[in-house]
Design a protein around this motif. Sequence first.
Motif: not given
Length: 131
Positions: A4-24
Amino acid sequence: RQDIPFLVEYFLKKHDKNLTLESIPKKIMDHIYHYDWPGNIRELQNTLQRYIAVGDLGLTGFNVTYHSPKMENYIEIDTTNNDLQSAIDSFERQYILRALLNNHWNKKKTAEKLSVSRNTFFRKIKKLDIN
């Protein structure tokens, strides 16, 4: 579940290049991690898109709404009260609350990020009734 953390990171980068896992915020990641995901990866992707767009996870069983990272600079001002000091206090309260949220309620770190002394910061949160 460990993916899940890896998928979240992937989808965040896919939909908004400025977001990271630490953004959540941690609370949101906890909800994402412990959700069963009956719709599998597509549901996770759609949930993250919704969160980025409107700040709502929209998960069944979790009545949780947070401001998304994109909305972090958006502060709504109540214009029904014409008193300038009330408007300033309202803005300052919302601004401090957002800063606290972004710093995981670490008051010392938040004061530093806002470039105010700890005494001033604690006086303001007391005056604005922020607990």
